[in-house]
Design an enzyme around this catalytic site. Structure first.
Site, mmCIF file in Angstrom:
data_model
loop_
_atom_site.group_PDB
_atom_site.id
_atom_site.type_symbol
_atom_site.label_atom_id
_atom_site.label_comp_id
_atom_site.label_asym_id
_atom_site.label_seq_id
_atom_site.Cartn_x
_atom_site.Cartn_y
_atom_site.Cartn_z
ATOM 1 N N LYS A 95 109.010 8.859 -35.056
ATOM 2 C CA LYS A 95 108.357 8.993 -33.757
ATOM 3 C C LYS A 95 108.714 10.375 -33.246
ATOM 4 C CE LYS A 95 108.483 7.567 -28.978
ATOM 5 N NZ LYS A 95 108.942 6.610 -27.961
ATOM 6 N N ASN A 205 109.954 0.064 -23.697
ATOM 7 C CA ASN A 205 111.399 -0.128 -23.762
ATOM 8 C C ASN A 205 111.951 -0.522 -22.394
ATOM 9 O OD1 ASN A 205 114.100 1.724 -25.389
ATOM 10 N ND2 ASN A 205 114.263 0.142 -23.872
ATOM 11 N N THR A 206 111.909 0.434 -21.461
ATOM 12 C CA THR A 206 112.586 0.232 -20.180
ATOM 13 C C THR A 206 112.059 -0.977 -19.416
ATOM 14 O OG1 THR A 206 112.751 2.639 -20.126
ATOM 15 C CG2 THR A 206 113.378 1.470 -18.122
#
Lengths: 257, 65
Positions: A95, A205-206
């Site tokens: 990534k 994610n967060t």
């Protein structure tokens, strides 16, 4: 859906950072159904074994990992980090992040294209974290990228899809390239919206890690991704300006004066 | 001689990157390395000679988004 020839059934890719505990991370990954998780590289001292224990935990899950070049602000840094990641995680997937602005973590798209070309020529399979800019996307594909990951909004901002028009244009322009909305999602409806646009997957994610209940939020995102994908395949109505009665008008009783 | 590993100064015996890593407690670890900003793969570590003032980066798997 496949990325670089790898078939996947889950359209949710999940980050592994910022969870309250390793146990909650593992449970959240399981609840999300993700088959791909993102990981990173950081310095480790001789006395500290945090990285070793983290790797044991991830490896035990038997998932595919997508290492990132988070925090890299130059082509050289990103390329060197990618080489370290390829060896460490034994994968050609990367990534690719080349950050251009510290406040918004907006990609440096010029550096991104350059780094993508270098890495693709060296055998990497690049997942570029980019903006929704069409021309940049074209350059990334020319450089060898066979997946594109435009941002929804700045990383960790929870703003959702800042530029739906741009994301829709990108989908129309690249019907055969897997597109992943990466970053900026806050709630499951944001993920559903991305999937309804015809995006192949979302990466977040967060939104999960910092939710009050990360495991339950992971499950909610999984449901939203599935719902959004099903809705896209079912061909949603186009919005219109005026009302269109859903109940048939023909045969209505004549009850007026 | 003195090297800088992840910015911290360490006095090590003159020798290779592999030997310095072993001496500094990294033996058997899952790590990746760079020397003066250039990636050094695992097989190259035993043949990579360090010199005074070298900057070594050692990274390990970590959580990421």
């Amino acid at each position: 859906m496949s990325f670089y020839g790898v078939e996947l059934s889950s359209r949710l890719l999940l980050g592994t950072a910022r969870y309250p505990s390793p146990a909650i991370l593992v449970e959240a990954i399981k609840a999300s159904g993700a088959e791909v998780v993102t990981v990173s590289l950081r310095r480790e001292s001789g006395a500290d074994r945090a990285g070793q224990s983290f790797w044991s935990l991830i490896r035990a899950l038997g998932l595919r990992v997508l290492p990132n070049t988070a925090g890299c602000h130059s082509v050289k840094e990103a390329v060197t980090t990618a080489h370290m990641a390829r060896e460490l995680f034994d994968t050609t997937w990367i990534k690719l992040e080349v950050i251009g602005d510290a406040d918004t973590l907006q990609p440096d798209v010029f550096g991104l294209v350059e780094a993508a070309r270098i890495l693709a020529e060296d055998g990497f399979e690049v997942f570029p974290y980019t903006t929704e800019d069409l021309v940049v996307a074209d350059r990334l594909v020319e450089a060898g990228c066979r997946v594109l990951m435009p941002w929804g909004a700045p990383i960790g901002s929870a703003r959702g899809l800042n530029n739906v028009y741009g994301l829709r244009s990108l989908r129309a322009h690249f019907p055969d390239i897997p597109l992943v909305v990466d970053a900026g999602l806050g709630v499951p409806s944001h993920a559903a919206a991305a999937m309804e646009l015809g995006y192949d997957a979302v990466l977040l994610n967060t939104a999960v890690a910092e939710a009050g209940d990360p495991v339950e939020m992971a499950r909610a995102f999984a449901l939203a991704v599935e719902a959004g994908r099903a809705a896209y395949l079912a061909q949603p109505l186009e919005p219109r300006d005026m009302a269109a009665p859903s109940t048939p008008v023909i045969g209505k009783a004549a009850l007026g004066d | 001689m003195r090297i800088f590993l992840n910015d911290d100064a360490h006095d090590v015996e003159p020798g290779t990157l592999a030997a310095a890593l072993e001496a500094l407690g990294y033996g058997g670890r899952k790590i990746a390395t760079a020397l003066n900003g250039r990636f050094v793969a695992v097989p190259a570590r035993p043949a990579t000679q360090l010199t005074d003032g070298d900057r070594v980066e050692v990274v390990a798997p970590m959580q990421g988004g």
